[in-house]
Design an enzyme around this catalytic site. Structure first.
Site, PDB file in Angstrom:
ATOM      1  N   ASP A  16      46.876  31.392  31.837  1.00 37.35           N
ATOM      2  CA  ASP A  16      46.464  32.071  33.056  1.00 37.35           C
ATOM      3  C   ASP A  16      44.952  32.118  33.257  1.00 37.35           C
ATOM      4  O   ASP A  16      44.457  32.912  34.035  1.00 37.35           O
ATOM      5  CB  ASP A  16      47.029  33.497  33.084  1.00 37.35           C
ATOM      6  CG  ASP A  16      46.796  34.228  31.770  1.00 37.35           C
ATOM      7  OD1 ASP A  16      45.805  33.909  31.096  1.00 37.35           O
ATOM      8  OD2 ASP A  16      47.612  35.091  31.418  1.00 37.35           O
ATOM      9  N   CYS A  17      44.203  31.313  32.535  1.00 40.18           N
ATOM     10  CA  CYS A  17      42.764  31.283  32.750  1.00 40.18           C
ATOM     11  C   CYS A  17      42.233  29.895  32.426  1.00 40.18           C
ATOM     12  O   CYS A  17      42.913  29.090  31.794  1.00 40.18           O
ATOM     13  CB  CYS A  17      42.044  32.340  31.915  1.00 40.18           C
ATOM     14  SG  CYS A  17      42.217  32.102  30.138  1.00 40.18           S
ATOM     15  N   CYS A 408      25.555  40.752  19.114  1.00 39.03           N
ATOM     16  CA  CYS A 408      26.796  41.269  19.695  1.00 39.03           C
ATOM     17  C   CYS A 408      26.777  41.036  21.207  1.00 39.03           C
ATOM     18  O   CYS A 408      25.790  41.376  21.866  1.00 39.03           O
ATOM     19  CB  CYS A 408      26.935  42.755  19.392  1.00 39.03           C
ATOM     20  SG  CYS A 408      28.439  43.473  20.068  1.00 39.03           S
ATOM     21  N   CYS A 410      27.912  42.355  23.851  1.00 38.46           N
ATOM     22  CA  CYS A 410      28.332  43.411  24.785  1.00 38.46           C
ATOM     23  C   CYS A 410      27.734  43.214  26.179  1.00 38.46           C
ATOM     24  O   CYS A 410      28.451  43.119  27.172  1.00 38.46           O
ATOM     25  CB  CYS A 410      27.926  44.777  24.233  1.00 38.46           C
ATOM     26  SG  CYS A 410      28.655  45.139  22.635  1.00 38.46           S
ATOM     27  N   ASP A 452      40.695  24.472  60.029  1.00 34.31           N
ATOM     28  CA  ASP A 452      41.896  24.269  60.832  1.00 34.31           C
ATOM     29  C   ASP A 452      41.617  24.828  62.229  1.00 34.31           C
ATOM     30  O   ASP A 452      40.702  25.640  62.407  1.00 34.31           O
ATOM     31  CB  ASP A 452      43.068  25.012  60.171  1.00 34.31           C
ATOM     32  CG  ASP A 452      44.369  24.805  60.926  1.00 34.31           C
ATOM     33  OD1 ASP A 452      44.604  23.683  61.391  1.00 34.31           O
ATOM     34  OD2 ASP A 452      45.143  25.771  61.046  1.00 34.31           O
ATOM     35  N   THR A 454      44.409  25.878  64.825  1.00 35.88           N
ATOM     36  CA  THR A 454      45.353  26.927  65.201  1.00 35.88           C
ATOM     37  C   THR A 454      45.341  28.066  64.196  1.00 35.88           C
ATOM     38  O   THR A 454      45.616  27.872  63.018  1.00 35.88           O
ATOM     39  CB  THR A 454      46.775  26.356  65.309  1.00 35.88           C
ATOM     40  OG1 THR A 454      46.767  25.258  66.213  1.00 35.88           O
ATOM     41  CG2 THR A 454      47.749  27.423  65.785  1.00 35.88           C
ATOM     42  N   ASP A 650      45.133  28.635  57.677  1.00 33.97           N
ATOM     43  CA  ASP A 650      45.985  29.820  57.638  1.00 33.97           C
ATOM     44  C   ASP A 650      47.461  29.493  57.477  1.00 33.97           C
ATOM     45  O   ASP A 650      48.295  30.396  57.451  1.00 33.97           O
ATOM     46  CB  ASP A 650      45.807  30.643  58.923  1.00 33.97           C
ATOM     47  CG  ASP A 650      46.466  29.972  60.126  1.00 33.97           C
ATOM     48  OD1 ASP A 650      46.454  28.727  60.185  1.00 33.97           O
ATOM     49  OD2 ASP A 650      46.991  30.693  60.988  1.00 33.97           O
ATOM     50  N   ASP A 736      21.055  46.559  22.633  1.00 30.47           N
ATOM     51  CA  ASP A 736      22.317  46.044  23.158  1.00 30.47           C
ATOM     52  C   ASP A 736      22.893  46.966  24.229  1.00 30.47           C
ATOM     53  O   ASP A 736      23.267  46.527  25.309  1.00 30.47           O
ATOM     54  CB  ASP A 736      23.315  45.859  22.019  1.00 30.47           C
ATOM     55  CG  ASP A 736      24.575  45.157  22.490  1.00 30.47           C
ATOM     56  OD1 ASP A 736      24.492  43.979  22.879  1.00 30.47           O
ATOM     57  OD2 ASP A 736      25.638  45.803  22.499  1.00 30.47           O
TER      58      ASP A 736
END
Length: 759
Positions: A16-17, A408, A410, A452, A454, A650, A736
Site C-alpha cells: 500500500d505504499c 535519530c 525524529c 476534459d 463535459t 470527471d 532533535d
C-alpha cells in the site's frame, strides 16, 4: 510446468505504499528467469515478464518472504498481447447532436443497482504481514490493530512512568517494542532480499539508539507516529484499489439472450461473440455490440463523456455499461465480457498505473546514505579516538551515543508528513484534495494541463441558450415547449423546464402527449397540435423558412443543439441548447497561462461543439471525438515530448488518462473511479482551483525543503559541537526535539491563506 515465456499478473495483498512496491520490484527483479517486472501499489498488482512458468514459483516465494500475500490475478498470457485500443469496437460512433431525439419516457437510471459478483481472491503464503489485508474494513487490518496496540502501549507507559517514575524508561522501552518488533522483522526480511537500507531499517536503528541513551520515551513516540503514517497510506491505497474494481458494476450481471425466437436470462459474463441480446428501455447494455433491430437514444456518458444521449439506429455500435433510453433494442454481441469497454477501461487504468515508476518517499531514498552514514560516524567517534589517540573510552563512547541520538530521525521523519498534513488541511478547506507528497511534488512541476470538456470546462448539463421567435413570441415558444416537456427527466427537457421557470413563464396544460420514435414529442395544447423535435423531423411536417435554416446552421456551428417548435402546420419558433462553460472557466485557463502552463482540451464530444467551446474560452489546442484510449495515448505523447502532464476530468472515460498522466485531477461531481484513480480532486468544480492547487504545491514543496534543511542543519551543527566537546547528550536531545518543534511550526505556516494556495 511449461517452459514457454509469457506474462503473469498477480494481486499483492498488503502492498500500500511506494516503498512496498520498490522492495517487491527489487526482490523479484533479482530472480533468475525474470525478464521484467511492473509493480503498482495503487492497483495492488504486479506483472511479471518471465522466461518460463517454472520461474513463477520462485517469484511467489520471494514476495511471501517479504511478508506480503500474493495470488494470480489472471491466467498466464503466452499469446501475443492483444491491442488495448477501443477503436475497433467503436467504429461508426456518432457524437453529433443535430438529430437528437426528444422521444423519452422519463426513465431515471441514476439509482440503478447491480449485484457485485466479484469474488475475493484467496492470497497465498504469509497472512501475518503487518500491512494487513488490502480488502475489507481498514480498522480490521493487522496494520490498524498494530497501530492501536502501539498507541495504547504508549499511553500505558506514560501512566506507569507518571505513577512509578523509577521504571518509566523500561515502560517506554516495552511500548516501543510493541511497534518496533514488526517493523524490525520487515527490515530484516528486506535485508535478506538484498535491500538493506529501507525506512524500516532507519526506524529500527533510530529507536534502538534512542533506548541505548535512555531516550525510550522519544523512541516509543516516533515508532507510533511512523505506524500512523503507514496506516493512512494503507487506507488510501485500499480505497483506490476498490474503486477501480467497482467499475465492473456498471455492467449488469445478467442479460436477455434471444434464441429461436425466445428470450431467456443468462449471466452477462457468459455471452459469446455473435449472440443476440434484447435490451429493454431503461436497462444498461450488458455487452459491446451492434444494433440489429430498433432505434433508441443511448446515454453514453459513463463511457464516452457525451453530454447528451446519442441517437443509435440499426448497424450502430453500442458499449457495455451505457443506458438504453426509450425503445427495445436487439444487439449482436461483438466482444466477450473480458474485452468489453468497461473491462478494457479497468485494464487500461491498472496498466497505466503499473507503467509509472514507483515513487519512492524522500526519507526512504535518503536513508540509503543517511543510515549507514550515521552508524559509521557514531562508530568512528566511539572507537577511533581511544584507539588512535589514547582517548578515554567512556568519554568517546558517550560522544558516540550522542551522535546516534543526533542521528535519530525524529525531526527528519516528521518534516515531510507535517508539511503534507498542513497542506492537505489547507487544501481541504478550499475544496482541494491532494493524495500525498508525490502529488504535491508533481503538481509544482506541471508544464501542460489536459482538460476534459463535459463536466470539467462545462457544467455537464445542457442549458437553453437561445429562444427564437417565428410565428409566436419568445415567451409563447418557451411556454409551449415547457408544456410538451412537463414531467420528463430527459436532459434537454430538464433544460427547457429550467429556462421556463427562470423566465417565470406560465405553462399551459397539454393533452394527448406522445413520443414519436426518433423524431420528437407532440401533444395537443389549447386545441392545437404542437410538435417539438429535430430540424430534420420538423421539415417532414412543415416548411422551414430559409432565414431560420441559416440561423440553425450558425447555431450548429456554435456547437448548439436546435429543436424546432411547430404549432399546427406553422413553425412557431425554435430553441437552441448547449452544455455551457463554467462561469470561471476562462479566468481559470488564463490563470494557468499566467503560471506559464499550456492547456489542451481532450473530449469525447463532437468536433463542432468542442471547437466552439474552445474558441469561447480562448483555447487553441482542441482535440475531440476521443475514446478513453485516445485520451490516454495523447497524454503519453505529451509526456514523450518531455512535458509534465496534468489531466483534469470527471468521468470514467477519463480514468485511463488520469492514471497515465504525471498528475491526474478529478473535478467535483465526478464518478467515484475518477476521484479515486486521480491523484487529486477539485471538489467545488472550479476551473480556477487548478491554478490554486498548483500554487499550493509550489508552496508546500518549498516548505518541505525548508523543513529538511532545518532538521539536517541542526544535526550537522550539533554533530560538530558534540565531537569537539562543546555539547553532550542533553543538548543533543534538545537539538532533535527542538528541530522537531521548528519543523512543525514551519509546516503550520501552510495553513495561512497566502501559503495555502491563494493566488
Amino acid at each position: 510446468m511449461a517452459n514457454a515465456p509469457g506474462k503473469m499478473r498477480y494481486r499483492v495483498e498488503g502492498m500500500d505504499c511506494a516503498s512496498c512496491a520498490t522492495k517487491i520490484d527489487t526482490a523479484v527483479r533479482r530472480l533468475p528467469g525474470v525478464n521484467d517486472v511492473s509493480v503498482s501499489a495503487t492497483a495492488g498488482t504486479m506483472t511479471v515478464d518471465y522466461a518460463a512458468e517454472e520461474n513463477l514459483e520462485a517469484v511467489e516465494r520471494a514476495v511471501v518472504k517479504l511478508g506480503y500475500g500474493v495470488s494470480p490475478k489472471d491466467t498466464p498470457d503466452r499469446a501475443a498481447p492483444k491491442p488495448t485500443a477501443l477503436a475497433d469496437s467503436h467504429k461508426g460512433h456518432d457524437n453529433d447532436h443535430e438529430g437528437h431525439d426528444h422521444d423519452h419516457e422519463g426513465h431515471d437510471h441514476s439509482n440503478a443497482k447491480h449485484d457485485d459478483g466479484d469474488k475475493t481472491e484467496e492470497s497465498l503464503g504469509l497472512h501475518g504481514h503487518d500491512h494487513g489485508p488490502s480488502d475489507g474494513p481498514w480498522w480490521k487490518s493487522k496494520k490498524a490493530l498494530l497501530t492501536l496496540a502501539s498507541g495504547a502501549a504508549l499511553v500505558v507507559a506514560y501512566l506507569v512512568g507518571h505513577f512509578v517514575p523509577a521504571i518509566d524508561k523500561y515502560a517506554f522501552a516495552v511500548a516501543m517494542l510493541v511497534g518496533l518488533v514488526p517493523i524490525a522483522r520487515r527490515a530484516v526480511a528486506a535485508a535478506l532480499a538484498g535491500i538493506p537500507f529501507t525506512i524500516e531499517t532507519l526506524m529500527t536503528i533510530a529507536a534502538v539508539g534512542a533506548v541505548v541513551i535512555n531516550a525510550s520515551e522519544e523512541a516509543a513516540a516516533v515508532v507510533f507516529l511512523f505506524l500512523v503514517g503507514e496506516l493512512l497510506e494503507g487506507i488510501a491505497a485500499g480505497r483506490a484499489r476498490a474503486s477501480i474494481q467497482s467499475l465492473t458494476t456498471l455492467v449488469p450481471k445478467t442479460a436477455l439472450i434471444e434464441e429461436n425466437g425466445k428470450t431467456r436470462e443468462v449471466q452477462a459474463d457468459t455471452l459469446e461473440i455473435g449472440a443476440v441480446i434484447v435490451v429493454r428501455p431503461g436497462d444498461r447494455i450488458p455487452a459491446d455490440g451492434t444494433i440489429i433491430d430498433g432505434a433508441s437514444a443511448i446515454n453514453e456518458a459513463p463511457v464516452t463523456g457525451e453530454s447528451t444521449p446519442v441517437r443509435k439506429e440499426k448497424d450502430a455500435s453500442v458499449f457495455a455499461g451505457t443506458i438504453n433510453g426509450e425503445a427495445v433494442l436487439k444487439i449482436k454481441v461483438t466482444a466477450a465480457a473480458a474485452d468489453n469497454t468497461i473491462a478494457r477501461v479497468v485494464k487500461l487504468v491498472e496498466e497505466a498505473q503499473e507503467s509509472k515508476s514507483p515513487t519512492e518517499r524522500f526519507i526512504d531514498r535518503f536513508s540509503r546514505y543517511y543510515t549507514p552514514g550515521v552508524l559509521a560516524v557514531g562508530a568512528l567517534v566511539a572507537i577511533v579516538p581511544p584507539v588512535v589517540a589514547g582517548g578515554s573510552w567512556s568519554e568517546w563512547i558517550y560522544k558516540g551515543l550522542a551522535v546516534l541520538l543526533i542521528g535519530c530521525p525524529c525531526a527528519l521523519v516528521i518534516s515531510t508528513p507535517a508539511a503534507i498534513a498542513a497542506s492537505l488541511s489547507a487544501g481541504a478547506r478550499r475544496g482541494l484534495l491532494l493524495k500525498g507528497g508525490a502529488v504535491l511534488e508533481g503538481l509544482g512541476k506541471i508544464t501542460v494541463v489536459a482538460l476534459d470538456k463535459t463536466g470539467t470546462l462545462t457544467e455537464g448539463k445542457p442549458k437553453v441558450t437561445d429562444v427564437i421567435a417565428v410565428a409566436k413570441t419568445e415567451t409563447e415558444v418557451l411556454a409551449l415547449a415547457a408544456a410538451l416537456e412537463t414531467g420528463s427527466s430527459h436532459p434537454l427537457a430538464v433544460a427547457i423546464l429550467a429556462k421556463a421557470e427562470e423566465a417565470k413563464v406560465q405553462t399551459p396544460a397539454a393533452s394527448e402527449s406522445k413520443a414519436i420514435g426518433g423524431k420528437g414529442v407532440s401533444a395537443t395544447i389549447e386545441g392545437v397540435s404542437v410538435f417539438l423535435g429535430s430540424p430534420q423531423a420538423a421539415a417532414e411536417l412543415a416548411t422551414i423558412p430559409a432565414d431560420l435554416k441559416e440561423r440553425i446552421r450558425v447555431l450548429n456551428d456554435e456547437g448548439k443543439t436546435v429543436s424546432i417548435l411547430l404549432a399546427g402546420q406553422q413553425v412557431a419558433g425554435a430553441l437552441a441548447m448547449r452544455d455551457e462553460p463554467r462561469p470561471d472557466a476562462r479566468e481559470g485557463l488564463q490563470a494557468l497561462k499566467d503560471l506559464g502552463i499550456q492547456t489542451v482540451m481532450l473530449t469525447g464530444d463532437n468536433s463542432r461543439t468542442a471547437k466552439a467551446i474552445g474558441a469561447q474560452l480562448g483555447m487553441d489546442d482542441v482535440r475531440a471525438e476521443l475514446m478513453p484510449e485516445d485520451k490516454q495515448k495523447i497524454v503519453g505523447e505529451l509526456k514523450s515530448k518531455g512535458m509534465i502532464v496534468a489531466k483534469i476530468g470527471d468521468g470514467i472515460n477519463d480514468a485511463p488518462a488520469l492514471a497515465a498522466a504525471d498528475v491526474g485531477i478529478a473535478m467535483g461531481g465526478g464518478t467515484d473511479v475518477a476521484l479515486e484513480t486521480a491523484d487529486a480532486a477539485i471538489l467545488h468544480g472550479r476551473v480556477r482551483d487548478i491554478s490554486r492547487m498548483i500554487q499550493l504545491s509550489k508552496n508546500t514543496m518549498a516548505n518541505i525543503t525548508q523543513n529538511i534543511t532545518i532538521a539536517l542543519g541542526l544535526k550537522a551543527v550539533f554533530l560538530v559541537t558534540t565531537i569537539i566537546g562543546v555539547t553532550g547528550l542533553w543538548p543533543a536531545i534538545l537539538a532533535d526535539t527542538g528541530a522537531t518543534v521548528l519543523v512543525t511550526l514551519n509546516a503550520l505556516r501552510l495553513l495561512s491563506p497566502k501559503l495555502g494556495g491563494e493566488v
